[in-house]
Write a protein that holds these residues in place. Structure first.
Motif, PDB file in Angstrom:
ATOM      1  N   VAL A  35      -3.416  -3.683  -2.343  1.00 36.18           N
ATOM      2  CA  VAL A  35      -2.088  -4.047  -1.844  1.00 36.18           C
ATOM      3  C   VAL A  35      -1.051  -3.333  -2.706  1.00 36.18           C
ATOM      4  O   VAL A  35      -1.011  -3.522  -3.923  1.00 36.18           O
ATOM      5  CB  VAL A  35      -1.871  -5.576  -1.896  1.00 36.18           C
ATOM      6  CG1 VAL A  35      -0.490  -5.943  -1.371  1.00 36.18           C
ATOM      7  CG2 VAL A  35      -2.962  -6.297  -1.101  1.00 36.18           C
ATOM      8  N   ASP A  37       2.595  -3.169  -3.659  1.00 39.31           N
ATOM      9  CA  ASP A  37       3.793  -4.002  -3.584  1.00 39.31           C
ATOM     10  C   ASP A  37       5.088  -3.216  -3.772  1.00 39.31           C
ATOM     11  O   ASP A  37       6.124  -3.607  -3.238  1.00 39.31           O
ATOM     12  CB  ASP A  37       3.732  -5.121  -4.629  1.00 39.31           C
ATOM     13  CG  ASP A  37       2.666  -6.153  -4.298  1.00 39.31           C
ATOM     14  OD1 ASP A  37       2.606  -6.600  -3.136  1.00 39.31           O
ATOM     15  OD2 ASP A  37       1.884  -6.511  -5.198  1.00 39.31           O
ATOM     16  N   VAL A  70      -3.012  -1.792   1.889  1.00 37.33           N
ATOM     17  CA  VAL A  70      -2.055  -2.666   2.567  1.00 37.33           C
ATOM     18  C   VAL A  70      -0.696  -2.406   1.919  1.00 37.33           C
ATOM     19  O   VAL A  70      -0.457  -2.838   0.788  1.00 37.33           O
ATOM     20  CB  VAL A  70      -2.447  -4.154   2.430  1.00 37.33           C
ATOM     21  CG1 VAL A  70      -1.400  -5.038   3.094  1.00 37.33           C
ATOM     22  CG2 VAL A  70      -3.837  -4.400   2.999  1.00 37.33           C
ATOM     23  N   ARG A  72       3.014  -3.034   1.153  1.00 40.38           N
ATOM     24  CA  ARG A  72       4.015  -4.102   1.228  1.00 40.38           C
ATOM     25  C   ARG A  72       5.413  -3.552   0.936  1.00 40.38           C
ATOM     26  O   ARG A  72       6.376  -4.297   1.033  1.00 40.38           O
ATOM     27  CB  ARG A  72       3.700  -5.217   0.224  1.00 40.38           C
ATOM     28  CG  ARG A  72       2.416  -5.918   0.493  1.00 40.38           C
ATOM     29  CD  ARG A  72       2.579  -6.899   1.623  1.00 40.38           C
ATOM     30  NE  ARG A  72       1.344  -7.655   1.787  1.00 40.38           N
ATOM     31  CZ  ARG A  72       0.888  -8.031   2.953  1.00 40.38           C
ATOM     32  NH1 ARG A  72       1.531  -7.744   4.046  1.00 40.38           N
ATOM     33  NH2 ARG A  72      -0.226  -8.710   3.041  1.00 40.38           N
ATOM     34  N   CYS A  73       5.491  -2.295   0.566  1.00 37.31           N
ATOM     35  CA  CYS A  73       6.804  -1.704   0.296  1.00 37.31           C
ATOM     36  C   CYS A  73       7.089  -0.653   1.365  1.00 37.31           C
ATOM     37  O   CYS A  73       6.178  -0.036   1.907  1.00 37.31           O
ATOM     38  CB  CYS A  73       6.878  -1.148  -1.122  1.00 37.31           C
ATOM     39  SG  CYS A  73       6.679   0.601  -1.317  1.00 37.31           S
TER      40      CYS A  73
END
Length: 85
Positions: A35, A37, A70, A72-73
């Motif tokens: 992930v 971020d 993944v 997220r930003c």
């Protein structure tokens, strides 16, 4: 000028050093995913492609561990859409 990439696992950051400046991606491993971020480059590196080179290395690292990414930003999501990571 040579880029130096490293996984600073203790800090949860991938780091790309470029001539004493840094671009980084804050990440966490979650199950079979990596992930992302936040991705950021120092102001002096903006517009030089350093964040893109960092993302190339992040994709390579994820592939080496068979992890999906993944984002997220917004930057990471946009980069992955453009480059098929």
């Amino acid at each position: 000028m040579t880029d130096m990439f490293r996984d600073n696992a203790a800090a949860g950051r991938f780091e790309l050093d470029v001539g004493g400046r840094q671009a980084f991606a804050i990440y966490r491993r979650q199950g079979g995913s990596l992930v992302i971020d936040h991705v950021e480059a120092e102001p002096a590196l903006r517009g030089t492609g350093a964040a893109g080179r960092l993302m190339e290395k992040v994709v390579d690292a994820a592939k080496a561990e068979s992890l999906s990414i993944v984002p997220r930003c917004g930057y990471a999501a946009s980069w992955l859409r453009r480059h098929g990571g």
